[in-house]
Design a protein around this motif. Structure first.
Motif, PDB file in Angstrom:
ATOM      1  N   ASP A  41      -1.958  -9.238  -8.386  1.00 55.54           N
ATOM      2  CA  ASP A  41      -2.310  -7.851  -8.099  1.00 55.54           C
ATOM      3  C   ASP A  41      -1.602  -6.874  -9.032  1.00 55.54           C
ATOM      4  O   ASP A  41      -1.466  -5.689  -8.717  1.00 55.54           O
ATOM      5  CB  ASP A  41      -1.971  -7.528  -6.645  1.00 55.54           C
ATOM      6  N   ARG A  85       8.053   0.541   9.583  1.00 57.05           N
ATOM      7  CA  ARG A  85       6.769  -0.167   9.515  1.00 57.05           C
ATOM      8  C   ARG A  85       7.034  -1.669   9.666  1.00 57.05           C
ATOM      9  O   ARG A  85       7.881  -2.216   8.959  1.00 57.05           O
ATOM     10  CB  ARG A  85       6.093   0.125   8.174  1.00 57.05           C
ATOM     11  N   ARG A 143      -1.957  -8.838   2.249  1.00 55.71           N
ATOM     12  CA  ARG A 143      -2.827  -7.694   2.533  1.00 55.71           C
ATOM     13  C   ARG A 143      -2.025  -6.508   3.068  1.00 55.71           C
ATOM     14  O   ARG A 143      -2.233  -5.362   2.643  1.00 55.71           O
ATOM     15  CB  ARG A 143      -3.909  -8.088   3.550  1.00 55.71           C
ATOM     16  N   GLU A 144      -1.118  -6.784   3.973  1.00 50.96           N
ATOM     17  CA  GLU A 144      -0.342  -5.705   4.572  1.00 50.96           C
ATOM     18  C   GLU A 144       0.611  -5.064   3.570  1.00 50.96           C
ATOM     19  O   GLU A 144       0.812  -3.849   3.575  1.00 50.96           O
ATOM     20  CB  GLU A 144       0.412  -6.236   5.797  1.00 50.96           C
ATOM     21  N   LEU A 161       0.168  -4.967   0.229  1.00 49.22           N
ATOM     22  CA  LEU A 161      -0.629  -4.191  -0.728  1.00 49.22           C
ATOM     23  C   LEU A 161      -1.042  -2.854  -0.131  1.00 49.22           C
ATOM     24  O   LEU A 161      -0.998  -1.820  -0.797  1.00 49.22           O
ATOM     25  CB  LEU A 161      -1.866  -4.996  -1.148  1.00 49.22           C
ATOM     26  N   GLU A 162      -1.441  -2.882   1.125  1.00 48.40           N
ATOM     27  CA  GLU A 162      -1.808  -1.634   1.800  1.00 48.40           C
ATOM     28  C   GLU A 162      -0.613  -0.686   1.881  1.00 48.40           C
ATOM     29  O   GLU A 162      -0.737   0.517   1.636  1.00 48.40           O
ATOM     30  CB  GLU A 162      -2.314  -1.956   3.212  1.00 48.40           C
ATOM     31  N   PHE A 163       0.555  -1.259   2.186  1.00 49.19           N
ATOM     32  CA  PHE A 163       1.757  -0.432   2.296  1.00 49.19           C
ATOM     33  C   PHE A 163       2.133   0.183   0.952  1.00 49.19           C
ATOM     34  O   PHE A 163       2.356   1.400   0.856  1.00 49.19           O
ATOM     35  CB  PHE A 163       2.906  -1.283   2.826  1.00 49.19           C
ATOM     36  N   TYR A 164       2.207  -0.637  -0.101  1.00 50.79           N
ATOM     37  CA  TYR A 164       2.620  -0.129  -1.408  1.00 50.79           C
ATOM     38  C   TYR A 164       1.601   0.868  -1.973  1.00 50.79           C
ATOM     39  O   TYR A 164       1.973   1.865  -2.599  1.00 50.79           O
ATOM     40  CB  TYR A 164       2.823  -1.280  -2.392  1.00 50.79           C
ATOM     41  N   ASP A 165       0.321   0.603  -1.749  1.00 47.93           N
ATOM     42  CA  ASP A 165      -0.702   1.522  -2.241  1.00 47.93           C
ATOM     43  C   ASP A 165      -0.593   2.876  -1.540  1.00 47.93           C
ATOM     44  O   ASP A 165      -0.683   3.934  -2.169  1.00 47.93           O
ATOM     45  CB  ASP A 165      -2.088   0.917  -1.997  1.00 47.93           C
ATOM     46  N   GLY A 166      -0.334   2.838  -0.215  1.00 47.95           N
ATOM     47  CA  GLY A 166      -0.171   4.077   0.520  1.00 47.95           C
ATOM     48  C   GLY A 166       1.122   4.792   0.189  1.00 47.95           C
ATOM     49  O   GLY A 166       1.197   6.029   0.213  1.00 47.95           O
TER      50      GLY A 166
END
Length: 380
Positions: free
Chosen positions: A32, A172, A370-371, A373-378
């Motif tokens: 990623d 989180r 998945r979690e 990637l979602e965290f770092y992207d946000g």
């Protein structure tokens, strides 16, 4: 995705649970376009292609001096480090994200005091090293720069909320994940388990219990040995991990007259043969933020008898077929649960195996990926 993350890690040892999780995070995010710059006292593992390591190893004698020298070295490197944000597993006010893989240090000391002798309790309360650690923890949670805290279990989130309520909005939960298929108890795995038993001189029908993890005080090995002493004489305990005071625990086994049924295996790169040889994992940890061995045990199809202060066990033990929870010092409780495991029939063993494997499916590396990637992207 294109993120460059600075990661502060105290010391990397290939046999540690936190280190295994860190490696799985590196691997999970490798495709990623996530790059890591790791600042650490020592790196002792294989270096993935998406990871660059900066070793901070100033001369020091004694752990308090070592900690302070490490922090000063980190502060110098952080002033010139070019990354999108800094994530740390060491308490520092100069970080954007803290990953609380070790839970709350103040809570660890509270639980540790319960099992310690009076002199040790006094020393840990007033000794300089732990005072420094507690001060660092308080300063980090009070830092205006700290934007988020990754908790690896709901238990850790609740511990942080209780001690540092002003940080509630920053917390989180992202639970750790494993390669579930890697631990599957198929026909080949069962044969390896039988061979492991034979190598240790354990009969095929003997009840076998397993402790996994380095740092025997934290893992509750003393309780496990005492519980084994209350078991029928055919029961065995396998201990995988290392500790500077292993001789102390060997003497404990002799005092309880179970030295011939307690097998100290030392540190092992591959613990699967011992999972496959065992009937249950015994994990009376004084304080374990997550405990990756809980997930590994269930993926291997064996139930878990663990302490109520183990984050993964509190989340994954869902009824008698998957295990039981007790206070870490409740020797009688652990012994009763171990005896119940030893007395199961074939149908009960099969139901337990299926239940454990089903729970483990929720703790995959892919779910963790998945979690994260979602965290770092946000976060960006």
């Amino acid at each position: 995705m294109g993120i460059r993350i600075g990661l502060i890690f105290n010391r990397y040892r290939s046999d540690g649970g936190t280190e295994r999780i860190t490696s799985s995070v590196f691997d999970a995010l490798a495709e990623d376009n996530v790059e890591w710059v790791v600042l650490t006292r020592r790196w002792g593992g294989v270096l993935p292609p998406n990871v660059r390591v900066i070793e901070c190893r100033p001369f020091a004698i004694g752990r308090r001096w070592r900690l302070r020298s490490f922090i000063r070295s980190l502060e110098r490197h952080l002033r010139t480090l070019s990354v999108d944000f800094v994530q740390s597993q060491v308490h520092l006010p100069q970080v954007d994200i803290f990953r609380a893989d070790g839970g709350v240090h103040a809570e660890w000391l509270t639980q540790r005091r319960r099992a310690a002798a009076p002199l040790a309790r006094w020393w840990r309360r007033f000794g300089g090293y732990h005072r420094d650690k507690l001060r660092m923890e308080e300063q980090m949670y009070a830092s205006a720069r700290l934007k988020a805290v990754i908790c690896n279990s709901q238990m850790v989130l609740e511990d942080i909320e209780r001690r540092f309520p002003d940080c509630r909005a920053k917390l989180r939960v992202i639970e750790n994940g494993i390669d579930v298929a890697h631990f599957k108890r198929d026909a080949r795995a069962q044969e390896i388990g039988r061979q492991t038993r034979a190598q240790l001189g354990i009969s095929a029908n003997a009840p076998v219990f397993l402790c996994v993890g380095s740092g025997f005080e934290r893992k509750g090995v003393k309780t496990a040995i005492a519980a084994l002493a209350k078991m029928p004489p055919q029961a065995h305990l396998i201990i995988v991990g290392r500790d500077s005071r292993t001789a102390h625990y060997r003497r404990a086994a002799r005092r309880h007259r179970v030295e011939d049924r307690t097998h100290f295996m030392g540190s092992r790169d591959d613990v699967r043969p011992y999972f496959w040889a065992a009937d249950a994992l015994v994990h009376p940890a004084l304080y374990e933020a997550f405990g990756i061995v809980i997930a590994e045990a269930m993926a291997s199809g064996i139930p878990v008898i663990a302490s109520t202060r183990t984050g993964a066990a509190r989340a994954m033990v869902r009824g008698g077929e998957t295990g039981q929870l007790f206070d870490s010092l409740d020797v009688n409780g652990f012994a009763r649960a171990m005896r119940a495991i030893a007395e199961r029939d074939v149908d009960a063993c099969l139901k337990s195996r299926m239940a454990c494997e089903a729970v483990a499916q929720d703790y995959s590396v892919e779910r963790m990926r998945r979690e994260l990637l979602e965290f770092y992207d946000g976060f960006r």
